[in-house]
Design a protein around this motif. Structure first.
Motif, PDB file in Angstrom:
ATOM      1  N   GLU A 164      -7.946  33.268  17.160  1.00 23.76           N
ATOM      2  CA  GLU A 164      -7.465  34.476  16.489  1.00 23.76           C
ATOM      3  C   GLU A 164      -5.963  34.354  16.239  1.00 23.76           C
ATOM      4  OE1 GLU A 164      -9.049  38.496  17.399  1.00 23.76           O
ATOM      5  OE2 GLU A 164      -9.749  37.528  19.229  1.00 23.76           O
ATOM      6  N   PRO A 165      -5.561  33.560  15.250  1.00 26.60           N
ATOM      7  CA  PRO A 165      -4.130  33.413  14.974  1.00 26.60           C
ATOM      8  C   PRO A 165      -3.482  34.774  14.695  1.00 26.60           C
ATOM      9  CG  PRO A 165      -5.390  31.775  13.773  1.00 26.60           C
ATOM     10  CD  PRO A 165      -6.379  32.742  14.346  1.00 26.60           C
ATOM     11  N   GLY A 166      -2.330  34.992  15.293  1.00 23.33           N
ATOM     12  CA  GLY A 166      -1.617  36.245  15.098  1.00 23.33           C
ATOM     13  C   GLY A 166      -1.974  37.331  16.092  1.00 23.33           C
ATOM     14  N   ALA A 167      -3.076  37.176  16.803  1.00 24.81           N
ATOM     15  CA  ALA A 167      -3.498  38.195  17.768  1.00 24.81           C
ATOM     16  C   ALA A 167      -2.747  38.012  19.087  1.00 24.81           C
ATOM     17  CB  ALA A 167      -4.999  38.116  18.009  1.00 24.81           C
ATOM     18  N   LEU A 168      -2.367  39.116  19.700  1.00 22.72           N
ATOM     19  CA  LEU A 168      -1.714  39.073  20.994  1.00 22.72           C
ATOM     20  C   LEU A 168      -2.757  38.879  22.086  1.00 22.72           C
ATOM     21  CD1 LEU A 168       0.654  39.427  22.949  1.00 22.72           C
ATOM     22  CD2 LEU A 168       0.335  41.911  22.757  1.00 22.72           C
ATOM     23  N   MET A 169      -2.590  37.813  22.865  1.00 23.27           N
ATOM     24  CA  MET A 169      -3.476  37.535  23.984  1.00 23.27           C
ATOM     25  C   MET A 169      -2.713  37.773  25.281  1.00 23.27           C
ATOM     26  SD  MET A 169      -6.291  36.699  22.560  1.00 23.27           S
ATOM     27  CE  MET A 169      -7.002  35.988  21.083  1.00 23.27           C
ATOM     28  N   THR A 170      -3.233  38.617  26.145  1.00 26.57           N
ATOM     29  CA  THR A 170      -2.554  38.875  27.404  1.00 26.57           C
ATOM     30  C   THR A 170      -2.689  37.670  28.324  1.00 26.57           C
ATOM     31  OG1 THR A 170      -4.483  39.803  28.542  1.00 26.57           O
ATOM     32  CG2 THR A 170      -3.146  41.317  27.193  1.00 26.57           C
ATOM     33  N   ARG A 171      -1.801  37.610  29.298  1.00 23.74           N
ATOM     34  CA  ARG A 171      -1.871  36.517  30.271  1.00 23.74           C
ATOM     35  C   ARG A 171      -3.221  36.531  30.981  1.00 23.74           C
ATOM     36  NH1 ARG A 171       3.385  34.451  31.161  1.00 23.74           N
ATOM     37  NH2 ARG A 171       2.678  33.395  33.036  1.00 23.74           N
ATOM     38  N   GLU A 172      -3.718  37.731  31.284  1.00 26.21           N
ATOM     39  CA  GLU A 172      -5.003  37.845  31.990  1.00 26.21           C
ATOM     40  C   GLU A 172      -6.145  37.314  31.129  1.00 26.21           C
ATOM     41  OE1 GLU A 172      -2.757  40.258  31.679  1.00 26.21           O
ATOM     42  OE2 GLU A 172      -2.022  40.349  33.760  1.00 26.21           O
ATOM     43  N   GLN A 173      -6.143  37.631  29.845  1.00 25.45           N
ATOM     44  CA  GLN A 173      -7.186  37.140  28.944  1.00 25.45           C
ATOM     45  C   GLN A 173      -7.162  35.620  28.873  1.00 25.45           C
ATOM     46  OE1 GLN A 173      -6.009  39.376  25.456  1.00 25.45           O
ATOM     47  NE2 GLN A 173      -7.858  40.632  25.560  1.00 25.45           N
TER      48      GLN A 173
END
Length: 224
Positions: A164-173
C-alpha cells in the motif's frame, strides 16, 4: 479475494481479520458451523475445528461435498490423527495454533497457487515507478533490471510496505506482519531494517518516518 473465517474465539478471529484485511483480503467472520454452512460462497475458507455447535471436521466434510472451495483448517488440535482426517476429508492445508498471521497468509497463497494456477500475465513482477520491480513469487527485488540483494527480513519489510504505497503503517502493524504477532522484543530492529532499505533504495523509493506512529513508503517522483 473473499475469505470466510470460521472461528469462535473472538480475539483470534479479530487478529486474523485485521491481518488478512491488511493484505487485501475481504473477510467474512462467523463463529459457528451452522453459520458457516449458511454463509455466502467464498474464494477460500479458514476453518477452526473446535466450534461450539458442531465438530469442524463435519463442517469441512459438508463444505467439500458442496464444491471445491479451498479449505484451510486452523486448530489447536495438534494430534496427527486430526490432521490426517482433516486432509483426507477434503481440507487443502492444516495450520496448528498458535500461529502468526504471516504463516496463514503464506498458506493461503500456496493453496491458491495450487488450486488456481495463475496465467502468464499474473507472473509479471509488480512495478513501482519506472525503476523498482518486486517479483513476489520469487522473493526478488530489482532496480533498473538489476537484482538488489536483500536479507529475508529486508525483503519482507519492503514487500509489506509496497503493498500500500503512501499508506501510513504503524510500528505495531509492521512488527505483527513482518516479525510475527507474538513478537515481544524491542522494535529497534525495525529502525535498523528501515535504515538498510533507505540506503539500498535511495532515489527509488522513500520511507518516511511519522514520529511516534510508524512509517510510510512513497515512490520517488523521479522514479516514474
Amino acid at each position: 479475494m473473499r475469505v470466510l473465517l470460521v472461528e469462535d474465539d473472538e480475539p483470534v478471529a479479530e487478529s486474523l481479520r485485521r491481518g488478512l484485511t491488511r493484505y487485501g483480503f475481504d473477510v467474512d467472520w462467523v463463529a459457528t458451523g451452522t453459520a458457516a454452512l449458511q454463509a455466502a460462497p467464498a474464494d477460500l475458507v479458514l476453518l477452526d475445528l473446535g466450534l461450539p455447535d458442531t465438530d469442524g471436521l463435519d463442517v469441512c466434510r459438508a463444505l467439500r461435498a458442496r464444491g471445491d472451495v479451498p479449505i484451510i483448517v486452523i486448530s489447536a488440535r495438534s494430534d496427527e490423527t486430526d490432521r490426517v482426517v482433516g486432509l483426507e476429508i477434503g481440507a487443502d492445508d492444516y495450520v496448528s495454533k498458535p500461529f502468526g498471521v504471516r504463516e496463514v497468509i503464506a498458506r493461503i497463497r500456496a493453496v491458491m497457487r495450487r488450486v488456481k494456477p495463475q496465467d502468464k500475465a499474473g507472473l509479471a513482477p509488480d512495478r513501482y515507478g519506472g525503476r523498482l520491480a518486486i517479483d513476489r513469487r520469487a522473493a526478488r527485488v530489482y532496480v533498473d533490471g538489476a537484482e538488489v540483494p536483500l536479507t529475508p527480513k529486508e525483503y519482507e519489510l519492503l514487500a509489506f510496505l509496497t503493498e500500500e504505497p503512501g499508506a501510513l503503517m504503524t510500528r505495531e502493524q509492521i512488527m505483527e506482519a513482518v516479525w510475527d504477532a507474538n513478537w515481544f522484543g524491542p522494535t529497534k530492529t525495525l529502525d535498523v531494517h528501515v535504515a538498510a532499505l533507505r540506503r539500498k533504495f535511495a532515489g527509488t523509493v522513500a520511507i518516511e518516518t511519522v514520529r511516534g506512529v510508524g512509517f510510510r513508503l512513497v515512490v520517488d517522483s523521479g522514479a516514474s
